[in-house]
Design an enzyme around this catalytic site. Structure first.
Site, short mmCIF file in Angstrom:
data_model
loop_
_atom_site.label_atom_id
_atom_site.label_comp_id
_atom_site.label_asym_id
_atom_site.label_seq_id
_atom_site.Cartn_x
_atom_site.Cartn_y
_atom_site.Cartn_z
N GLY A 145 0.83 -1.20 0.00
CA GLY A 145 0.00 0.00 0.00
C GLY A 145 0.86 1.25 0.00
O GLY A 145 1.98 1.26 -0.55
N SER A 146 0.38 2.24 0.68
CA SER A 146 1.05 3.55 0.63
C SER A 146 2.40 3.57 1.31
O SER A 146 3.16 4.54 1.17
CB SER A 146 0.16 4.61 1.28
OG SER A 146 -1.06 4.66 0.58
N THR A 147 2.73 2.51 2.08
CA THR A 147 4.06 2.51 2.71
C THR A 147 5.15 2.43 1.65
O THR A 147 6.32 2.68 1.93
CB THR A 147 4.23 1.31 3.68
OG1 THR A 147 4.00 0.10 2.96
CG2 THR A 147 3.25 1.40 4.83
N LEU A 148 4.76 2.11 0.42
CA LEU A 148 5.76 2.03 -0.65
C LEU A 148 6.08 3.42 -1.22
O LEU A 148 7.10 3.62 -1.87
CB LEU A 148 5.23 1.12 -1.77
CG LEU A 148 6.26 0.57 -2.77
CD1 LEU A 148 7.24 -0.38 -2.08
CD2 LEU A 148 5.55 -0.16 -3.92
#
Lengths: 374, 615
Positions: free
Chosen positions: B323-326
């Protein structure tokens, strides 16, 4: 007392005690030497179990007493009782098969309430007695018809005992009967014929064998195939004897026996303990004693004055030999494993009493001779 | 008296002749016997002497004591406790049923024990002992000792048994030992394991099996045929296994596990300087002690079929869309590869469309973020910005840059069973799906969705690498070993895997600052989490969509709803300037990253940074 019972009283003075006790010195001392050696070996095999030695001592005492008692009975009495003894024995064997106790997978015992009794032991004496009794008044060598009857007298109890199943005892009884026939002059031709017949009959016999009996034969033929199972006894006893060497490892020093690798070491396999601890020399001493006993017994038989005594005495001597050769042959791996004790050395009761009673008969034969003019 | 006409002289001679023949027969047999004895006792004497010695001298293995496992502060995590087990050598037991019945009167024998015993017995040679009961109580041992003589072939064997004093704590990292099975036998040196009953099955116990096990010793003993040892002749002591000191902090581990509450998920905390694992959480967990001596079927089934899959090592094998942690990594890639700049603006209307295509790629914020730059795009987690950036980068550059952080590869952490995750590429798609790569797939890869999958350990390692400006340490959990006879610790070598080449240090700084904004900025998606933190730190939220249920899963309205909920993710490191801990948290079906995963990460950071410095 009938007059001829006392007739021996006029015997030579140096034989006084032998005749008054109806004992034969040479046989007696050989038997004593044998039992003494046996106790030593047993002490070692039992791992210093004093109780075991005491029990064996008591048995020996009983057996020697039985011998002395039987020796006092004139052979004529024995001859007279023979058919009765045989008949009762046969009935008891049938009773065992019908109501006997099962011990170690075999029906051998008859529980009479107060005592447990093994009729096959009685037959060890009754069968040769019966065959000798039957042939005593016949012309020897026996005619085919007489042989057939004598054969039946042997085969019936042998089959009854084999069915218990007790291969060792039935083999012993068969051979005791056979030796009566042999000594009575069974023709060599017939003997050869019987051997061939036996060879042909082996597959049939195989068919009727119990699994454990078959296993014994297989094990005998190739003990190494199952070293931790059926072949274990033979392999271990061979190791015990072989490692003993000429002089042995010394009394109480047999590792095989003391480390409990040797199974049945106090009973059927005690010969291996002797071989391990006393070596070849020890075994030779034992064999000398045995040979002395056998030769003496045969001598007694040849000196006997009637056919019954001769045949019975000779048969008992040869049966004693069969005992020895079957046991030692088994322990050394020459013969299949057949559960027979080493006479007067192995720990065990009933058979010892029977055996000594047999020697009693021989002593009786020897000491109840009528003095004939020479 | 019976009267017969007989030729007494003839019969007497016949008898004499036959007697002599019988004696000759006997003499021949006795000669044969003596011949046999001469063979056995003279000719083959040497041979049988050797056999006799072999018979009574046996070589018995002395299994080494297994090494202990400690946390970084010396708290014991895996211990050996003395225990007694009851063994039966079937060959020496004539009446097995009777023996078992009689034994049952002295000691407790459960059905499970019987079943296992029967099973083991079936595949063990009958002269080898088969364990019937483990962990006998002192009372049982005493009761049996009194009656031992009644049970030939039955023995009590003293030994050490693995014990995990903290039960489920860090079970997924430690793993457990279990009885050696056929599969194990294929990969071990059988002679070194003669006498050893257990072997590391998973986790550190498995990875460090060779170190923990030690070297077998031997004892030459004199035995009887029943195998009972009479005395020892020669003794070669075993070499005990080495103790392991982990990088793991048991206290932090405890805090982290507690922080999950009833949630399922995983958290990995890592020391960015060394790559040492500080906490390794996979929730729910299980008690490894259950496995040491064979778990009973019911308990095992319950664990295996539990909907929350306590046996599943999520930290190592859970593959989640990041998800957005990338996004920080994608952003950094854009900067470093010169595709964008810190100040380049993108307008976010709440959706994104590929040129010439109708399909709208939604932003999580339907109203849009308006004009954003890299910093605000990370802080507010603007999807449109990253759709655009990803498209500009293209999947090839995206793949090559992110791969440098370890995405889509095993981290080679020293805990066995790791899965690689997935960092998709054109080649991968062609090889596995026989399809070309579509631009739309590049877009969603840019926000950590689509094919891309990471494991928690991977994500934590990447975060640590980011915190250390590209210094990528190989994650590991064992710090040092200790020989049993020497108290000094031997550190395991751990060299940095590689340095990610830095184009501009300022790019990294910018991304880290943006991550700082996430938790401690005015518009950060996780600004609540950063409140009142006594230190500066960086973080990034993530929410990963869960795609439909697997077909075989049962339909359960309440469960279904929960299982369809998004996974909640959070990565963070602290302190900002001199990072001492990096953490990745994934809460399955936890919803938004900021709501569930971030507070857990904060708890871990707080707990760790409060601890006194270790030398």
């Amino acid at each position: 007392m009938s007059p001829y019972l006392d007739s021996h009283r006029e015997d030579a003075s140096r034989r006084d005690w032998q005749h008054s006790l109806h004992l034969d010195a040479m046989l007696l001392f050989s038997l004593i030497a044998l039992s003494t050696l046996g106790l030593f070996v047993l002490y070692s095999s039992a791992g210093g179990d004093d109780q075991l030695i005491v029990r064996q001592g008591i048995r020996l005492a009983i057996a020697f007493t039985a011998m002395a008692l039987v020796a006092r009975m004139p052979t004529q009495w024995l001859e007279r009782w023979t058919p009765w003894l045989y008949g009762v024995g046969l009935l008891l064997l049938a009773a065992v098969l019908a109501f006997g106790d099962v011990g170690k997978g075999a029906q051998r015992w008859l529980d009479l309430g107060f005592v447990r009794f093994q009729p096959s032991e009685m037959m060890k004496l009754a069968v040769p007695m019966m065959v000798a009794w039957y042939l005593a008044d016949k012309r020897l060598p026996p005619s085919p018809a007489h042989l057939l009857v004598a054969g039946a007298l042997i085969v019936v109890p042998v089959l009854l005992i084999a069915k218990q199943p007790d291969l060792g005892t039935s083999l012993l009884i068969a051979s005791s009967g056979f030796f009566v026939l042999f000594l009575a002059g069974l023709s060599w031709k017939l003997l050869g014929g019987l051997t061939v017949l036996a060879g042909a009959g082996a597959p049939v016999l195989w068919h009727f064998m119990h699994d454990y009996q078959r296993q014994r034969v297989i094990t005998f033929l190739d003990p190494e195939q199952d070293p931790l199972g059926a072949g274990y006894h033979i392999i271990q006893s061979k190791i015990a004897i072989g490692s003993g060497g000429i002089f042995g490892k010394g009394w109480l020093n047999g590792t095989q026996a003391h480390l409990e690798f040797l199974p049945e070491r106090s009973t059927d396999f005690i010969f291996a303990v002797l071989g391990e601890e006393f070596g070849l020399l020890g075994i030779l001493v034992l064999l000398v004693i045995y040979s002395t006993i056998i030769v003496r017994c045969i001598y007694i038989a040849t000196q006997a004055q009637d056919t019954y005594s001769r045949l019975l005495g000779g048969s008992l001597a040869m049966t004693f030999f069969i005992y020895i050769i079957v046991n030692t042959g088994m322990v050394t791996g020459l013969l299949p494993v057949v559960g027979l004790p080493l006479p007067l050395v192995s720990y065990g009761g009933t058979s010892m009493v029977t055996l000594m009673a047999g020697f009693g008969i021989l002593m009786s034969i020897h000491t109840h001779r009528k003095l004939l003019p020479t | 008296m019976r009267v017969t006409i007989k030729d007494y002289l003839f019969e007497s001679r016949l008898f004499m002749r036959r007697s002599v023949q019988a004696l000759v027969f006997a003499a021949l047999l006795i000669a044969a016997l003596i011949g046999r004895l001469v063979y056995l006792q003279v000719l083959a004497h040497e041979h049988f002497t050797t056999l006799s010695d072999d018979n009574r001298i046996k070589i018995l293995p002395l299994p080494p004591n297994r090494g202990l496992i400690f946390d970084r502060n010396g708290i014991i995590l895996a211990d050996n406790l003395p225990s007694y087990r009851l063994e039966i050598t079937p060959e020496q037991v004539h009446d097995m049923q009777g023996t078992l019945d009689e034994l049952g009167k002295l000691i407790t024998i459960r059905d499970v024990d019987r079943k296992r015993f029967d099973k083991l017995r079936a595949r063990t040679p009958s002269f080898k002992p088969v364990p019937l009961r483990f962990h006998l109580s002192d009372e049982e041992v005493a009761r049996f000792a009194i009656d031992r003589h009644r049970f030939p072939g039955v023995d009590i064997v003293a030994g050490l048994s693995r014990h995990y004093p903290h039960g489920p704590l860090a079970a997924h990292a430690l793993g457990y030992v279990g009885r050696i099975d056929e599969r194990d036998l294929q990969r071990i040196d059988a002679s070194n394991y003669s006498g050893t009953t257990h072997i590391g099955k998973v986790g550190v116990e498995k990875t460090y099996e060779a170190v923990l096990h030690g070297k077998v010793g031997y004892r030459q003993v004199e035995t009887n045929a029943e195998g009972r040892v009479l005395r020892t002749l020669v003794r070669t002591p075993p070499l005990p296994g080495e103790n392991l000191y982990l990088t793991l902090d048991a206290e932090l581990q405890h805090v982290a596990e507690q922080a999950f509450g009833s949630h399922s998920g995983a958290a990995v905390a890592i020391n960015p300087d060394t790559g040492g694992i500080l906490a390794f959480v996979s929730q729910p967990t299980y008690d490894p002690n259950l496995f040491v001596n064979g778990i009973d079927t019911d308990t095992y089934k319950a664990l295996r079929d539990d909907d929350d899959q306590p046996l599943f090592n999520r930290a190592l094998r859970g593959q989640y869309p990041p998800g957005s942690t990338l996004k920080p990594f994608v952003g950094l890639g854009g900067l470093e590869q010169g595709i964008t700049t810190e100040h380049a603006h993108t307008y976010c209307p709440g959706f994104y469309q590929l040129p010439g295509k109708d399909r709208r790629y939604r932003d999580w914020k339907r109203t849009g973020h308006g004009t954003v730059d890299l910093s605000s795009a990370i802080a507010e987690s603007c999807d449109v910005y990253f759709y655009d950036l990803a498209l500009s980068m293209g999947i090839d550059r995206l793949h090559s840059y992110l791969s440098q952080f370890g995405f889509g590869q095993r981290s080679d952490i020293d805990i066995s069973g790791e899965l690689p995750g997935l960092m998709p590429s054109r080649e991968w798609k062609r090889a596995t799906r026989h399809q070309p790569w579509f631009p739309g797939e590049t877009l969603i890869t840019g926000i950590g969705q689509g094919f891309v999958l990471t494991t928690p350990i991977q994500l934590a390692s990447a975060t640590a690498t980011l915190a250390k400006y590209g210094q990528r340490m190989k994650p590991h959990i064992v710090a040092s070993t200790q020989k049993s006879d020497d108290p000094s610790l031997t550190p395991l070598p751990n060299d940095p895997l590689l340095y990610i080449p830095i184009e501009e240090r300022e790019h990294w700084h910018a991304v880290i600052e943006a991550m700082h904004e996430v938790v401690q900025g005015r518009h950060g998606t996780a600004r609540k989490v950063g409140e009142n933190a006594p230190y500066q730190f960086a973080g990034k939220t993530g929410t990963a969509q869960v795609f439909g249920l697997k077909e075989e899963e049962k339909y359960d309205a309440a469960k279904l709803e929960e299982k369809l909920r998004d996974h909640s993710l959070f990565i963070a490191f602290a302190p900002l300037e001199k990072p001492k801990i990096a953490v990745a948290v994934i809460v399955e079906n936890g919803g938004s990253g900021s709501a569930v995963a971030a507070p857990i990460a904060r708890t871990i950071l707080d707990a760790y940074l409060k601890m006194p410095e270790t030398p």
